[in-house]
Design a protein around this motif. Structure first.
Motif, short mmCIF file in Angstrom:
data_model
loop_
_atom_site.label_atom_id
_atom_site.label_comp_id
_atom_site.label_asym_id
_atom_site.label_seq_id
_atom_site.Cartn_x
_atom_site.Cartn_y
_atom_site.Cartn_z
N THR A 147 -0.30 -0.09 9.26
CA THR A 147 -1.52 -0.70 8.24
C THR A 147 -0.87 -1.60 7.34
OG1 THR A 147 -2.88 1.03 9.22
CG2 THR A 147 -3.44 -0.30 7.16
N LEU A 148 -1.14 -2.57 7.03
CA LEU A 148 -0.58 -3.41 5.99
C LEU A 148 -1.46 -3.65 4.76
CD1 LEU A 148 0.70 -6.54 8.52
CD2 LEU A 148 2.08 -4.60 7.29
N ARG A 149 -2.47 -4.07 4.87
CA ARG A 149 -3.56 -4.08 3.76
C ARG A 149 -4.67 -4.58 4.18
NH1 ARG A 149 -4.64 -9.70 4.41
NH2 ARG A 149 -2.87 -10.98 5.50
N ARG A 159 -3.67 -4.46 10.76
CA ARG A 159 -2.85 -3.68 11.12
C ARG A 159 -1.99 -4.57 12.26
NH1 ARG A 159 -7.28 -0.51 11.06
NH2 ARG A 159 -6.90 1.65 9.89
N ARG A 208 7.19 -8.68 14.49
CA ARG A 208 6.02 -8.42 14.25
C ARG A 208 5.13 -8.86 15.76
NH1 ARG A 208 2.34 -9.97 9.01
NH2 ARG A 208 0.44 -9.46 10.19
N GLU A 226 8.27 1.09 7.90
CA GLU A 226 6.99 0.96 7.35
C GLU A 226 7.53 0.03 5.99
OE1 GLU A 226 7.93 3.79 8.38
OE2 GLU A 226 6.17 4.14 9.72
N GLN A 227 8.60 0.47 5.36
CA GLN A 227 9.03 -0.40 4.02
C GLN A 227 9.30 -2.01 4.49
OE1 GLN A 227 8.46 -0.73 0.60
NE2 GLN A 227 9.54 1.09 0.33
N TRP A 257 6.11 -3.88 5.25
CA TRP A 257 5.31 -4.20 4.20
C TRP A 257 6.15 -5.31 3.22
CZ3 TRP A 257 6.21 -4.16 -1.09
CH2 TRP A 257 5.08 -4.50 -1.95
N ARG A 258 7.46 -5.17 3.26
CA ARG A 258 8.15 -6.21 2.50
C ARG A 258 7.95 -7.63 3.15
NH1 ARG A 258 13.39 -2.46 0.15
NH2 ARG A 258 11.99 -1.61 -1.21
N SER A 307 5.81 -8.74 5.35
CA SER A 307 4.45 -9.09 5.07
C SER A 307 3.78 -9.55 3.91
CB SER A 307 3.53 -8.01 5.73
OG SER A 307 3.86 -7.60 7.09
N HIS A 308 4.86 -9.25 3.03
CA HIS A 308 4.01 -9.46 1.42
C HIS A 308 4.16 -11.05 1.08
CE1 HIS A 308 2.88 -7.16 -1.91
NE2 HIS A 308 3.33 -7.86 -2.82
#
Length: 199
Positions: free
Chosen positions: A121-123, A131, A155, A175-176, A179-180, A182-183
């Motif tokens: 789950t990203l945001r 997701r 991805r 997960e980290q 997130w990075r 996808s930021h």
């Protein structure tokens, strides 16, 4: 020479030299670091991510990066040997070949056993939570005839697949990394909003 007056008109320095976008990108990052602007990682689209030189420069500077790469990017699952190709006279030459048992274009690894998939789950988005499926494995790349190990992060959103090379440390969680990577969405969104407001 026929544009000398125009260059003077716009104030282009006479000693200005051409730079590619990745070269310009590195210069901007270098200046940002020199000015003490804090950040965790650099996220790049595939124009910048495909640049072996830029990724190497970031790694040498100790900067974590996430660079999108084309699906045709060649990686190795085993460390490639760099073997000089002898000349016809049998002497060593500057030309080399890369020897590895497991050479792939990154799209060829999509269903490889080394990739373990997880839904992350990203945001939040307008339809609830965004997701996507992510997987990663260690790969080898070559720059200046020197093998270097990186992460291949993949991805998958339905039929859309993105391939990313990263120098994140080996103890960084999936997960980290997801997130990075996808930021960059938030940065692109901010740029777009700012352009709209500016008109």
């Amino acid at each position: 020479p026929e544009y000398a007056d125009r260059r003077k008109q716009v104030g282009l320095p006479e000693n200005a030299t051409f730079r590619t976008k990745p070269q310009q990108g590195w210069e901007m990052i270098r200046r940002t670091v020199a000015h003490g602007v804090p950040f965790i990682a650099v996220a790049m689209d595939d124009l910048y991510g495909r640049s072996n030189e830029l990724r190497w420069q970031l790694d040498q500077a100790g900067i974590e990066y996430y660079g999108d790469v084309p699906s045709s990017t060649v990686v190795y699952l085993d460390k490639p040997k760099i073997v000089p190709i002898p000349t016809k006279q049998g002497k060593p030459s500057k030309r080399v070949r890369r020897e590895a048992k497991q050479r792939f274009e990154v799209r060829g690894l999509l269903n490889h056993a080394d990739l373990k998939w997880a839904v992350i789950t990203l945001r939040p988005n307008e339809r609830g939570m965004l997701r996507a499926e992510f997987a990663r494995c260690r790969v080898w790349t070559v720059y200046n005839d020197k093998p270097r190990q990186e992460w291949l992060l993949v991805r998958r959103d339905g039929h859309r697949v993105t391939y990313v090379l990263s120098n994140a440390s080996v103890d960084t969680s999936l997960e980290q990394m997801a997130w990075r990577k996808s930021h960059r969405y938030f940065i692109e969104r901010s740029n777009q909003d700012a352009k709209s407001e500016l008109g």
